[in-house]
Structures are given as C-alpha cells and as structure tokens.
Scaffold this active site. Structure first.
Site, PDB file in Angstrom:
ATOM      1  N   ARG A  16       0.798  -1.218   0.000  1.00  0.00           N
ATOM      2  CA  ARG A  16       0.000   0.000   0.000  1.00  0.00           C
ATOM      3  C   ARG A  16       0.834   1.273   0.000  1.00  0.00           C
ATOM      4  O   ARG A  16       0.720   2.079  -0.902  1.00  0.00           O
ATOM      5  CB  ARG A  16      -0.965   0.023   1.184  1.00  0.00           C
ATOM      6  CG  ARG A  16      -1.953   1.181   1.096  1.00  0.00           C
ATOM      7  CD  ARG A  16      -2.923   1.218   2.253  1.00  0.00           C
ATOM      8  NE  ARG A  16      -3.704  -0.001   2.363  1.00  0.00           N
ATOM      9  CZ  ARG A  16      -4.615  -0.209   3.303  1.00  0.00           C
ATOM     10  NH1 ARG A  16      -4.837   0.726   4.209  1.00  0.00           N
ATOM     11  NH2 ARG A  16      -5.292  -1.337   3.368  1.00  0.00           N
ATOM     12  N   HIS A  62      -8.094  -3.183  -7.458  1.00  0.00           N
ATOM     13  CA  HIS A  62      -7.825  -2.469  -6.197  1.00  0.00           C
ATOM     14  C   HIS A  62      -9.125  -2.297  -5.408  1.00  0.00           C
ATOM     15  O   HIS A  62      -9.836  -1.299  -5.563  1.00  0.00           O
ATOM     16  CB  HIS A  62      -7.208  -1.097  -6.524  1.00  0.00           C
ATOM     17  CG  HIS A  62      -6.487  -0.470  -5.369  1.00  0.00           C
ATOM     18  ND1 HIS A  62      -5.293  -0.945  -4.867  1.00  0.00           N
ATOM     19  CD2 HIS A  62      -6.787   0.611  -4.605  1.00  0.00           C
ATOM     20  CE1 HIS A  62      -4.876  -0.185  -3.879  1.00  0.00           C
ATOM     21  NE2 HIS A  62      -5.777   0.771  -3.687  1.00  0.00           N
ATOM     22  N   TYR A 106     -16.233  14.786 -13.719  1.00  0.00           N
ATOM     23  CA  TYR A 106     -16.015  15.967 -14.559  1.00  0.00           C
ATOM     24  C   TYR A 106     -14.702  15.928 -15.326  1.00  0.00           C
ATOM     25  O   TYR A 106     -14.560  16.593 -16.341  1.00  0.00           O
ATOM     26  CB  TYR A 106     -16.033  17.243 -13.702  1.00  0.00           C
ATOM     27  CG  TYR A 106     -17.333  17.482 -12.982  1.00  0.00           C
ATOM     28  CD1 TYR A 106     -18.521  17.640 -13.691  1.00  0.00           C
ATOM     29  CD2 TYR A 106     -17.385  17.549 -11.607  1.00  0.00           C
ATOM     30  CE1 TYR A 106     -19.726  17.857 -13.040  1.00  0.00           C
ATOM     31  CE2 TYR A 106     -18.574  17.765 -10.929  1.00  0.00           C
ATOM     32  CZ  TYR A 106     -19.748  17.920 -11.657  1.00  0.00           C
ATOM     33  OH  TYR A 106     -20.937  18.132 -11.011  1.00  0.00           O
TER      34      TYR A 106
END
Length: 805
Positions: A16, A62, A106
């Site tokens: 991680r 993931h 967006y």
C-alpha cells in the site's frame, strides 16, 4: 491481536504505502497505469472520463475506496508534484494552493507519453503476474519501468513503522549515472554525484546544503534547505518589490502568501506594504511590495526564516527491496534498477527468441511445402477433413504438427513464385535475429550495449534541463532588530500589582496621567518613555528576573489596564516587582549590586543575566535566597560611568554601616553573595544604597517620622559590621527604619519624594523643605499613620515620568 496486527502491518508496508525499488510505484499507482493501458487509454488516443478508469481499477484490481484511487490518479497528473507526470488530465486537477481536483465525473484522463515507457514490453513475459483479488484476472507484480521512476518522480508515504520521502530527480542526470555505473560498477558516490547533482524539483527553487545531499545519498537520510527563487525590482518613489517566481517543493502557495500577509498585518516586521499573488497561466508570481527606503535584504532574510519561502526537506529514502522495506543509499537504488532492467531485457529477449524460432520453424515448413506443392495438394485433396489433412502431411512428408497446420491454412494466392522468395528472405532475417538474440543472452557486454542504447533513446525523447539550482552552503540568516521591530517611541508602565503595558506617546499625551486604567488600589511603580527597540529588566523581591523586549509588551491605550505578568510567567502571590531597569542593548558591560534583607550582598555581571530561550514563560533566578522568608531589598546598576563608590545599609532597628563597593565580590546569578551586615534575631536590612560621601540620605520610620541626614555622619567600616545608631533610641514605642533613599545635593532638592503606605496611599514631600538632622535625631513627624497608614517605602519621582536609569 499481535499476530493479526503483524499481518496487517506487513500488508500495508508491502502492498500500500511504500514504492517498489524497481518501478518506483505503490500498488495503487501500478494498478492505475496497468488498467488504463489495458483499456487502451493511452497518450495516442482520446481522453476518457476519469470515473471510468477509477471504476476499472476498483472493480478489477484495487478493492478500496474510489476516492483514494482517484486521488492517486490525480497526483500522478500534477506537474508541480511529479517531475515527469504519468497521467495527462483534462479539467481541474487541483493547484499549488491546495485546491482539490474536480470530481472524477467531470475530469478526463489518459496515460502520458512517458508512462508508455513504464508499460513497454509488459506483454513480453518481462514481469511476474499474480491473480487479482477475486482470481478473475492476472495483474503484474511490477511494471517493466524502462526509465528509473523511483528517482525521477520520487515518492512520499507513511505505513506502519515506516515512512518514505524521496525527492524527484532529473531524468537525464539519472540516466547518465546509470550508463556510467554500467561501465564502472565499482564507482563511488563522488563519481556518481558528478552526474546526479542533487534533487531536481518540478517547481524549481534553490537547494542549499551539498553536505546534506551527500549524506542522504550515502545513508538514505539527510537534510537540505529549499529556498524560493526571488528577485528585486525597483519601483517609483524609492520603493522596492520582491518578486517570487519559484517556491519550495510541496509548499502550499496560498498558505505561504497568507503567512507573509499575517506578518504584514501584525507588524512583526516594518516595511511590507502589500502582498499579492499574481500567478496566472504564464507561471507563478508573488509580489511583495515594500515601503520606501527599507532594508530589502533584511526583510527577505526574515521571510526566509519565518515563512515557507524557505523550508527544510528531510530525505528518508525507504522502498521495498526484495519484498522488504529498506533505507537505501543512491548507489544501491541505481544498482538494483540496473539489475532489474538487465532481467527485463533478458526475459524480453528470450520471449522474442522463442517467437522468432517458432516462426522460422513455420517458414521452413512452408518453403518445403512449396517445393513439393503438387504432392502436398494431392495429399490434402485426398484427406477427409482438416485434421486428417494435417495428420497425412505429418505422416507422409515429415512435417511437424505446427508446420502441417500452417500449410493447411495457406491461402491459394500465396502459391506463387514471389511468395517463395519472400519466405526465403524472411527466413534469412529470422536467422539473423536468432543470432542477435543469442548474442544478447550469452554475452553481458552485448546486453549492456542494448540497455545503454535504450537509455540514450529515452534520454533523447524525454530528457530536459535541470530546474532546481544547487548551492554548496546553507546561508546563515542574520536578522537585524531594526527590520523586525519598527523603532517607535512609546510610554511603558509597570504597576505595583504586576500590570504591564506600552502605549503610544500620542495616546499618553491625549490622556490625563492619572487615567492609566489601573485599579483603584493599584499604582505605577515605573513609567518611562522608551523605544520599542529597548529592553526592560524587572527584578522581584524573591530573586526572580523578568525580561521583556519593549516591543513584546502588550500594546494598549493609556486608559486601558494592559496585561498581567502572571498571564505568561507564574509568580507567587506575595511576590512583587521591586526594581526596573531599561537598556538600549543586551551588550552592556556593567554589574548589578544586589542586597537582601537577611544581610547578604553581591555583584553580578550584566552578561550573567542575559535572557535565555524560555524567557517568555520562565523567570530565571538572579539571587539565591537562603531562607523562604528572605527578600531582596534593592538592586543597583553599576556601569563605567558610575562614580558612587560606597555602600550604605540600614537595619530596621536603626543601625547603619558604610563600606567600600570594592569589598563586594562578583558572583554568578544563582548565588547568595557575601555577608553585608551583622544582624541579630528579628533584625533585617531595611534598604541598601550606593552613594558618595557628599550625599545625603532620607529616612522614614514606621511612626511616620521623616529625617534627612548626611552620609558623612556614618563612619567608614568593613563589610559585615553591625554599624552605628542613626536613630535616637527610645524605651517605649521606639522608631524603626522602614526605608531610606539617597539624596544628591543640588540635584534632588526640588524633586519630590513619594512615600507609599500600607493602605495604598502615598504622600509627596520636597526634601529641601526639611533640615539636615544629626545622627542621634529621629527627625520630625510627617505622616499621620492613623489616617494615611504605615509608611512602607520611598521613591524619588520626576514631575511627569518616573524612571530608574
């Protein structure tokens, strides 16, 4: 719990938070790049919604929150965080001001061109693969990473027990070092640093501290200073402007501008008129406009020291090496990367060799088939089906199964003489490739040449010049007090109850002197007009010294109370400030004469009482008292201009002694001193004065009697004597000395003396209105103790301001 936490820790360390030494990526970054590449979301195609990429990564590789995946994707697109961004993004991807990126619905993203070098050759068996979290797909454990991403883009992360902070570097410099290390595997750090000068931050800036860089490259830990790039512009009217065009790495520009503006507003330094952020599409620009005729260098040094215009950067080069977190020196990183790239090229070459050999096997079969074409066609036509045809070809003409399958698939238009020529040409080329690949696999020198050639091509395609300047030494920032504190005249007041304030001279003059904001039973013990650059020393009766630069005293209007000393320094309830001195600088050469009521005296050098680091919250000891009942009665400052050479002490029972100042030894701050006067039980020193033989003294008793007396009446003796009587002994209600002060003939005659009583009253008198009495006199009645209270102490005052110099 221990066992489970160990497993959890291992997981977040390896999978991680820390990058791999080979590709410089954390798992989430690796999965994003791989998923986008697999999806065809590459630099040579159009942009796609970021949400689509995040969804692919989360659904296939993931299984964590979409926000963490999107944040990692956004960071890889920010050209002020990464030296070579791996993602290109359309839309708002955040800013240096700490603004967050727009929502992933967006924005649009795709892999950058250089990111293709991270993925290149992944389909040629160059890396190991493991099943994804639900065993539905395979994912790479590491990317081929054809450029040294760990150093080029750096890394930052925090895991369990480990953290990493690796700065970005220049791609061309790192590749030059790799090529050199290939040729000279025994190269030392100094040789490698001829190529890698130091970090190269995407935002530029100036690095100071070559020793810190070298230490970091040697041990994996080190500290450097990163400074903004600034220039000075001259404006009309003798004004100046500091222009900031590059800021330190990872500094929030908005917060930095705020820091500078807060300094301007709070007037911590004098001279900043305005701070503006003029950054636009053309680049970063911060304008710090200065006032007329100011010390530009001094202000800049102050800003470097007190804002993020200059920051410390701490290397902590930790990465996963062979599945273990390690702190890595520079050479280890370069060697590990070289070994990994050799392994990548070796695996790729084996893959390509296998493909070429398989293809040559097929081509040889086709050439053989075309040479006996009629027989082959006859055999195929006599066969029942495709499978039977393959079997017959293998049986009759000794073709292999693969060759037979290729022959059966052969299209009719290929049965021309031209095609035979093409096949023979292809066979020759394949033979050459087989030789080439075998050379690479069997000769390390050839393999290194291939790797060097590929490095140089990457350097040519993506290399660029250094942005960060490196300076050998860390500049010492000297800040003049004239810069940090404007030189202003103020009036400082200290009250009996411990209130402090400074007021502007304008506020003082606009108010009545007695309208000082103090409580009804409080009164000033010190009032003086001073500069904000001056220093004030306040001595308490319990041996503590309170130091304040005048500019740090609370600024208040004259009619306001000010701050109480206990707000910053804790003093005992019965502790009082008894003496105050002001100084223009902290480089005085004088001494303090200190006397206690239990008969001790000493001199302490000014330099021994200089303020320490904790002066704001801690009052250091200047006199070590023998008992809890002991108190300091007076402090006098002695400098080179001092003409007084005698010490006079008087005890409460009316005894006085006089001796030479030279008999008082010089001691440290935390000492008691030497014996000043011989005292018996229930006797104490009322006061101590530094005088000349021509001086007079004024004495006040507990019964309110006042007396002027010549110092010549007190015989000169040695230190530590009992003294002579200076009051007339009485059998009943005998007089006791409460205080005495020095009177300078022709100087104090018309200055009033203020006598303070235990009822918070005071009584002013003119000394010259009273005669000089002999030693055996008790003086004359002055204060009605029944109405005004018992006298406690006396002070000579000026008409307007009271000051101890």
């Amino acid at each position: 719990m221990s066992e489970r936490f160990s497993r959890y820790s291992k997981s977040i360390i390896q999978e991680r938070a820390l990058p791999d030494i080979r590709d410089g990526l954390k798992p989430v970054q690796r999965r994003i790049l791989y998923a986008m590449n697999k999806d065809g979301n590459t630099y040579d195609k159009g942009f796609r919604k970021s949400a689509k990429s995040v969804g692919n990564v989360m659904g296939n590789y993931h299984p964590h929150g979409d926000s963490s995946i999107y944040e990692a994707l956004v960071r890889m697109s920010q050209d002020w965080k990464l030296r070579e961004p791996l993602i290109e993004m359309h839309g708002n991807n955040g800013s240096m001001d700490g603004d967050p990126a727009a929502a992933m619905r967006y924005t649009e993203a795709r892999l950058s061109k250089i990111a293709s070098e991270m993925i290149r050759d992944i389909d040629k068996d160059t890396v190991d693969w493991v099943p994804n979290f639900d065993d539905t797909e395979q994912e790479p454990t590491v990317l081929p990473s054809r450029f040294p991403n760990l150093l080029v883009n750096g890394a930052t992360g925090i895991s369990a027990g480990y953290a990493t902070e690796i700065p970005p570097h220049n791609l061309s410099e790192v590749i030059d070092a790799l090529i050199y290390l290939q040729k000279k595997p025994d190269a030392d750090l100094d040789e490698l640093m001829k190529f890698i000068k130091g970090p190269d931050f995407p935002v530029g800036g100036i690095i100071q501290g070559l020793d810190g860089i070298k230490k970091a490259y040697k041990t994996g830990r080190g500290k450097i200073v990163i400074r903004s790039k600034t220039s000075t512009e001259n404006l009309r009217g003798n004004k100046s402007l500091i222009r900031v065009t590059e800021v330190p790495y990872d500094v929030n520009k908005l917060q930095m501008v705020k820091q500078i503006d807060e300094i301007r507003i709070s007037k911590k330094i004098d001279g900043i008129a305005e701070v503006r952020d003029e950054s636009d599409r053309n680049g970063l620009s911060i304008a710090i406009e200065l006032k007329k005729d100011v010390d530009v260098k001094g202000i800049l040094n102050y800003l470097f020291k007190n804002t993020d215009l200059q920051v410390n950067y701490h290397f902590n080069v930790v990465a996963i090496n062979n599945m273990r977190p390690e702190r890595l020196p520079l050479k280890t990183i370069l060697k590990s990367y070289l070994e990994y790239q050799r392994a990548v090229i070796t695996k790729r070459t084996k893959f390509e060799l296998d493909n070429v050999m398989n293809r040559q096997h097929i081509v040889n079969g086709l050439i053989k088939a075309l040479s006996i074409l009629n027989k082959v066609i006859k055999t195929i036509r006599a066969s029942k089906n495709r499978k039977d045809a393959c079997r017959n070809l293998v049986k009759e003409y000794e073709f292999s199964n693969k060759q037979a399958d290729a022959i059966v698939k052969l299209q009719l238009y290929r049965l021309t003489n031209t095609d035979v020529t093409e096949l023979e040409a292809e066979n020759d080329k394949l033979s050459q490739n087989i030789i080439k690949y075998n050379n690479i696999l069997n000769d390390d020198k050839v393999l290194n040449n291939v790797l060097t050639k590929e490095f140089k091509q990457i350097q040519k395609d993506y290399g660029n010049s250094r942005r960060t300047k490196i300076e050998n030494q860390v500049q010492e920032l000297k800040i003049s007090k004239n810069i940090t504190v404007p030189d202003e005249d103020v009036v400082v007041l200290v009250s009996h109850d411990g209130y402090l304030k400074r007021s502007s001279v304008r506020s003082y003059k606009a108010s009545d002197v007695n309208e000082n904001g103090l409580k009804e039973d409080d009164y000033p013990i010190f009032t003086a007009e001073m500069s904000t650059l001056d220093h004030i020393f306040m001595f308490t009766n319990k041996g503590h010294l309170i130091y304040r630069p005048v500019h740090e005293i609370s600024d208040a209007k004259w009619k306001e109370t000010g701050e109480h000393i206990s707000q910053t320094i804790g003093l005992d309830d019965d502790e009082q400030i008894i003496k105050i001195f002001t100084f223009k600088s902290l480089k005085e050469n004088g001494c303090f004469l200190i006397a206690t009521n239990d008969g001790y005296i000493k001199q302490t050098e000014f330099s021994k009482l200089l303020p320490g680091r904790t002066y704001r919250s801690h009052a250091p000891v200047y006199e070590k008292l023998k008992t809890s009942d002991a108190r300091v009665v007076n402090i006098k400052y002695i400098n080179n201009n001092n003409k007084e050479n005698k010490v006079v002490l008087m005890s409460n029972i009316g005894l006085a002694t006089k001796f030479e100042l030279s008999e008082v030894s010089i001691n440290g701050a935390k000492t008691t001193g030497v014996k000043s006067m011989d005292l018996h039980d229930d006797e104490y020193v009322a006061n101590c004065q530094l005088i000349n033989d021509s001086d007079d003294v004024a004495i006040i008793t507990q019964r309110g009697f006042y007396k002027n007396m010549s110092v010549e009446d007190i015989p000169l003796a040695s230190r530590g004597r009992r003294g002579v009587q200076v009051l007339k002994p009485l059998k009943k209600n005998a007089h006791k000395i409460m205080d005495f002060i020095r009177l300078i003939p022709n100087e104090n005659d018309f200055k009033p003396i203020r006598i303070f009583t235990d009822r918070h009253r005071y009584h002013d008198i003119i000394p010259s209105d009273h005669p000089i009495n002999d030693r055996q006199s008790n003086g004359s009645a002055l204060i009605d103790t029944s109405s005004e209270g018992k006298p406690l102490k006396m002070k000579v005052i000026n008409a307007e301001l009271l000051s101890d110099k």
